[in-house]
Design an enzyme around this catalytic site. Structure first.
Site, PDB file in Angstrom:
ATOM      1  CG  HIS A   1      -1.866  -1.126   1.285  1.00 49.49           C
ATOM      2  ND1 HIS A   1      -3.172  -1.030   0.839  1.00 49.49           N
ATOM      3  CD2 HIS A   1      -1.712  -2.411   1.691  1.00 49.49           C
ATOM      4  CE1 HIS A   1      -3.778  -2.197   0.980  1.00 49.49           C
ATOM      5  NE2 HIS A   1      -2.912  -3.057   1.501  1.00 49.49           N
TER       6      HIS A   1
ATOM      7  CG  HIS B   1      -9.103  -8.993   2.266  1.00 50.81           C
ATOM      8  ND1 HIS B   1      -8.190  -8.184   2.894  1.00 50.81           N
ATOM      9  CD2 HIS B   1      -9.806  -9.587   3.261  1.00 50.81           C
ATOM     10  CE1 HIS B   1      -8.332  -8.267   4.200  1.00 50.81           C
ATOM     11  NE2 HIS B   1      -9.328  -9.115   4.451  1.00 50.81           N
TER      12      HIS B   1
HETATM   13  O1  DOR Z   1      -4.556  -4.482   7.730  1.00 53.31           O
HETATM   14  C1  DOR Z   1      -4.871  -4.156   6.593  1.00 53.31           C
HETATM   15  N1  DOR Z   1      -4.661  -2.901   6.137  1.00 53.31           N
HETATM   16  N2  DOR Z   1      -5.443  -5.053   5.794  1.00 53.31           N
HETATM   17  C2  DOR Z   1      -5.933  -4.718   4.604  1.00 53.31           C
HETATM   18  O2  DOR Z   1      -6.449  -5.572   3.941  1.00 53.31           O
HETATM   19  C3  DOR Z   1      -5.906  -3.314   4.138  1.00 53.31           C
HETATM   20  C4  DOR Z   1      -4.828  -2.586   4.777  1.00 53.31           C
HETATM   21  C5  DOR Z   1      -4.912  -1.075   4.593  1.00 53.31           C
HETATM   22  O3  DOR Z   1      -5.209  -0.633   3.497  1.00 53.31           O
HETATM   23  O4  DOR Z   1      -4.658  -0.361   5.558  1.00 53.31           O
HETATM   24 ZN    ZN Z   2      -3.299  -5.078   1.720  1.00 47.50          ZN
END
Ligand code: DOR
Ligand code: ZN
Length: 372
Positions: free
Chosen positions: A31, A153
């Site tokens: 991310h 996911h």
């Molecule tokens: O812990 C997580 N954070 N799991 C996810 O699937 C998304 C991610 C996020 O975008 O912060």
């Molecule tokens: Zn992720």
């Protein structure tokens, strides 16, 4: 004669125990966010990874159309430090209304590499996600035809009666219900079970033993388990989706990634949030691991006595699954313990707390390897 134990990997490069040279890795699940956060996170990502699959769950507007993909890619390239050699591999965020034609064309035209499916409500910025998998069957058909991977996911949020499933059981329910049906309905659709966290997930992927099913494993699910998190003085910084599971599950993940199996590859799921969002109740889900992820993966392989399998997991299995060439450039990690000394500052005044950092210097996670 050297007194150091010497191992040889598949390509016969010599690995001494205090130094290891591998092809530059890729992060198959990360991310980067946008704006000021993107500027802070991107150099830390390009430091260790040549390419990354960039998650599309931007807020408030996820990356849904080809125009969104093109514009987000441009913003990422603009935010790259000079001299950085990094390629973002873009993804679409799947919604109930996604266009099958647009997505398949975005892949064949080279704009995007994959599609991410969040079950609606399952995690951070997933409110626009898929409410019923039947709604996106046309998209899967088109993706299967062109060989475009779907990144799942892999958690079910609710059972058939609409009751919310316990977070510790969500992956298992997904494996028992959604995933087998998807695989039998689309036997040649390339599927990545993202961030596998349980021994059931490992078993599922191993049993399938298919070129059409791979799985990423995060560093935090390898390093931590539920009881470590429970003992932590700041559990909000260990909160992520899927949640961190028991030691038994952690062991299965560590065995799988270090086994040399081609079905598992590196995906940090590094997910930065401002400390203000992590300090809220409930805290934002996501662990920001990118500043030390590669070094910690190396540490896990060392602890498991499997350094000779590191390169397959970090740099070969992912490209093979995606049908891409592995990277040419080599990197070296050396044994040189360090800790993370501070939060990462963002130019808008926010800060992000990296995995392993603690205000109390004596409680910081010791990272044994360092990228030269
Ligand atoms: O812990 C997580 N954070 N799991 C996810 O699937 C998304 C991610 C996020 O975008 O912060
Ligand atoms: Zn992720």
């Amino acid at each position: 004669m050297s007194i150091l134990p010497i191992l040889r990997n598949a390509s016969d490069r010599i690995l001494e125990m205090d130094s290891i040279t591998i092809r530059k890795p890729d992060d198959w699940h990360t991310h980067l966010r946008d704006g000021a956060m993107l500027e802070a996170v991107l150099p830390l990502t390009a430091r260790a990874f040549r390419r990354a699959i960039v998650m599309p769950n931007l807020a408030p507007n996820p990356v849904v159309t080809t125009e969104d993909v093109i514009q987000y890619r441009e913003r990422i390239l603009k935010a790259l430090p000079q001299n950085a050699n990094f390629t973002p591999l873009m993804t679409y965020y799947l919604t109930d209304n996604s266009s099958a034609e647009e997505i398949a064309k975005g892949f064949t035209d080279g704009h995007a590499t994959a599609v991410k499916m969040y079950p609606a409500g399952a995690t951070t910025n997933s409110t626009h996600g898929v409410t019923n998998i039947q709604n996106v069957y046309k998209v899967f058909e088109a993706m299967q035809k062109v060989g475009m991977p779907i990144l799942l996911h892999g958690e079910s949020l609710k059972d058939l009666n609409g009751n919310v499933i316990d977070p510790y059981d969500r992956e298992k329910v997904f494996l028992d219900t959604t995933l087998p049906k998807l695989r039998s309905d689309f036997p040649e659709l390339k599927i990545v079970l993202e961030h596998a966290t349980t021994k059931d997930a490992i078993q599922f992927v191993q049993d399938a033993n298919s070129n059409f099913l791979g799985s990423t494993i995060t560093i935090h699910h390898l390093v931590e388990n539920k009881s470590v998190v429970e003992k932590s003085s700041a559990p909000q910084y260990h909160h992520c989706m899927p949640v961190i599971k028991s030691e038994e599950n952690q062991k299965a993940l560590r065995e799988a990634v270090t086994s040399g199996s081609p079905h598992f590859f590196l995906g940090t799921d590094s997910a930065p949030h401002p400390t203000t969002s992590k300090e809220k109740d409930p805290p934002a889900a996501g662990i920001f691991s990118i500043p030390s992820a590669l070094e910690l993966y190396t540490q896990v392989f060392e602890e498991m006595g499997k350094l000779e399998n590191l390169e397959a997991f970090t740099s070969l299995n992912g490209p093979r699954f995606y049908g891409l060439q592995p990277n040419d450039k080599m990197i070296t990690l050396t044994k040189s313990p360090w800790t993370i000394a501070s939060d990462v500052s963002v130019s808008n005044g926010d800060s992000i707390r990296p995995f392993g950092f603690d205000d109390d210097a004596t409680k910081r996670l010791v990272i044994n390897w360092k990228l030269s």
